[in-house]
Design a protein around this motif. Structure first.
Motif, mmCIF file in Angstrom:
data_model
loop_
_atom_site.group_PDB
_atom_site.id
_atom_site.type_symbol
_atom_site.label_atom_id
_atom_site.label_comp_id
_atom_site.label_asym_id
_atom_site.label_seq_id
_atom_site.Cartn_x
_atom_site.Cartn_y
_atom_site.Cartn_z
ATOM 1 N N ILE A 110 0.871 -1.172 0.000
ATOM 2 C CA ILE A 110 0.000 0.000 0.000
ATOM 3 C C ILE A 110 0.906 1.218 0.000
ATOM 4 O O ILE A 110 1.634 1.464 0.960
ATOM 5 C CB ILE A 110 -0.930 0.012 1.229
ATOM 6 C CG1 ILE A 110 -1.766 -1.265 1.286
ATOM 7 C CG2 ILE A 110 -1.822 1.257 1.202
ATOM 8 C CD1 ILE A 110 -2.512 -1.458 2.594
ATOM 9 N N ASP A 139 -12.802 4.955 0.960
ATOM 10 C CA ASP A 139 -13.703 4.061 1.715
ATOM 11 C C ASP A 139 -14.319 4.756 2.903
ATOM 12 O O ASP A 139 -13.780 5.586 3.527
ATOM 13 C CB ASP A 139 -12.947 2.814 2.200
ATOM 14 C CG ASP A 139 -12.575 1.906 1.030
ATOM 15 O OD1 ASP A 139 -13.123 2.093 -0.058
ATOM 16 O OD2 ASP A 139 -11.734 1.022 1.254
ATOM 17 N N ALA A 179 -2.682 4.208 -1.357
ATOM 18 C CA ALA A 179 -3.470 4.512 -0.161
ATOM 19 C C ALA A 179 -4.643 5.410 -0.506
ATOM 20 O O ALA A 179 -5.626 5.474 0.241
ATOM 21 C CB ALA A 179 -2.587 5.155 0.909
ATOM 22 N N LEU A 186 -7.826 3.654 -0.305
ATOM 23 C CA LEU A 186 -8.381 3.472 1.044
ATOM 24 C C LEU A 186 -9.093 4.727 1.517
ATOM 25 O O LEU A 186 -10.058 4.656 2.279
ATOM 26 C CB LEU A 186 -7.267 3.144 2.046
ATOM 27 C CG LEU A 186 -6.503 1.848 1.817
ATOM 28 C CD1 LEU A 186 -5.347 1.750 2.794
ATOM 29 C CD2 LEU A 186 -7.440 0.661 1.943
ATOM 30 N N THR A 218 -11.062 -3.999 6.629
ATOM 31 C CA THR A 218 -11.757 -4.337 5.381
ATOM 32 C C THR A 218 -11.390 -5.743 4.931
ATOM 33 O O THR A 218 -12.250 -6.522 4.514
ATOM 34 C CB THR A 218 -11.411 -3.310 4.275
ATOM 35 O OG1 THR A 218 -11.796 -2.014 4.736
ATOM 36 C CG2 THR A 218 -12.102 -3.627 2.972
ATOM 37 N N TYR A 219 -10.109 -6.088 5.047
ATOM 38 C CA TYR A 219 -9.641 -7.418 4.658
ATOM 39 C C TYR A 219 -10.297 -8.493 5.528
ATOM 40 O O TYR A 219 -10.744 -9.527 5.025
ATOM 41 C CB TYR A 219 -8.111 -7.484 4.756
ATOM 42 C CG TYR A 219 -7.540 -8.817 4.365
ATOM 43 C CD1 TYR A 219 -7.542 -9.227 3.034
ATOM 44 C CD2 TYR A 219 -7.015 -9.679 5.316
ATOM 45 C CE1 TYR A 219 -7.027 -10.465 2.668
ATOM 46 C CE2 TYR A 219 -6.495 -10.910 4.956
ATOM 47 C CZ TYR A 219 -6.504 -11.303 3.633
ATOM 48 O OH TYR A 219 -6.002 -12.525 3.273
ATOM 49 N N HIS A 267 -7.346 -0.859 6.172
ATOM 50 C CA HIS A 267 -7.180 -1.957 5.216
ATOM 51 C C HIS A 267 -7.363 -3.299 5.917
ATOM 52 O O HIS A 267 -8.052 -4.191 5.390
ATOM 53 C CB HIS A 267 -5.803 -1.884 4.550
ATOM 54 C CG HIS A 267 -5.616 -2.928 3.498
ATOM 55 N ND1 HIS A 267 -5.177 -4.195 3.791
ATOM 56 C CD2 HIS A 267 -5.833 -2.895 2.151
ATOM 57 C CE1 HIS A 267 -5.111 -4.903 2.672
ATOM 58 N NE2 HIS A 267 -5.502 -4.128 1.664
ATOM 59 N N TYR A 300 1.102 -7.510 8.828
ATOM 60 C CA TYR A 300 1.075 -6.143 8.303
ATOM 61 C C TYR A 300 2.327 -5.441 8.814
ATOM 62 O O TYR A 300 2.642 -5.539 10.006
ATOM 63 C CB TYR A 300 -0.162 -5.391 8.818
ATOM 64 C CG TYR A 300 -1.395 -5.605 7.984
ATOM 65 C CD1 TYR A 300 -1.890 -4.592 7.171
ATOM 66 C CD2 TYR A 300 -2.067 -6.808 7.996
ATOM 67 C CE1 TYR A 300 -3.032 -4.779 6.403
ATOM 68 C CE2 TYR A 300 -3.207 -7.009 7.236
ATOM 69 C CZ TYR A 300 -3.681 -5.992 6.441
ATOM 70 O OH TYR A 300 -4.802 -6.173 5.676
#
Length: 191
Positions: free
Chosen positions: A27, A191, A185, A188, A58-59, A55, A122
């Motif tokens: 990202i 969102d 990014a 993102l 959402t994942y 992220h 991450y």
């Protein structure tokens, strides 16, 4: 890291957490204004941390949808900077979409993860500055430790404008682009 000498077993080389998932994602925060902050000798990047956790949330929702809500896995959230780790720990604890995953989530520095693995990892690179100063990120062996902690999914977030001046990171970003795992990014932020 290993000049192509280390290869995954055919039995697991294509294993992902769900169909269509990308095993590695970068990202890119370049141009988003997510500048690092230096306070009391420590470095943090709150905007990068927030984008990363967005992220992740959402994942996890996507994963739950793919597996009818039955998911069991471990999550590692890593940064080389203690101040970034402290910010991330605070945010993870208060993030409503991550509450159910807290028992299986570890947030810590790269050095603390040595010898451990998680299903999903991450990594917050944190550094974002006009001088292209990357500090600890220049220690490639540390990045080897961080990037090889993931069993199934690796997501790295950072500023390509800052880190890509260094061949290791430029090569990593190119690899991820070729694998179809690059995203900005900016995606993102919508969102």
């Amino acid at each position: 890291f290993y000049s192509g000498d280390l290869q995954a077993s055919e039995a697991v080389a294509k294993h992902t957490l769900f169909a269509g998932d990308k095993p590695v994602v970068f990202i890119d925060t370049a141009g988003c204004g997510f500048e690092e902050k230096q306070e009391g000798g420590g470095i943090s990047n709150a905007e990068e941390a927030n984008a990363m956790l967005q992220h992740l949330a959402t994942y996890l929702q996507q994963m739950a949808g793919e597996s009818d809500g039955k998911i069991s896995f471990s999550i590692g959230i890593i940064s080389p900077y203690r101040h970034q780790v402290a910010w991330l720990k605070e945010q993870v604890l208060s993030h409503p979409q991550l509450q159910a995953f807290l028992p299986n989530t570890t947030v810590n520095t790269i050095d603390s993860f040595q010898g451990q693995e998680r299903d999903i990892v991450y990594i917050s690179l944190t550094r974002s500055n006009a001088d292209n100063v990357i500090g600890f990120l220049s220690e490639i062996r540390r990045m080897n430790v961080a990037m090889t902690r993931a069993r199934n999914k690796l997501v790295v977030i950072g500023d390509s404008a800052t880190i890509a001046q260094f061949p290791f990171y430029a090569d990593f970003i190119e690899y991820v682009e070729q694998a179809g795992g690059y995203m900005s990014a900016w995606e993102l932020m919508g969102d």
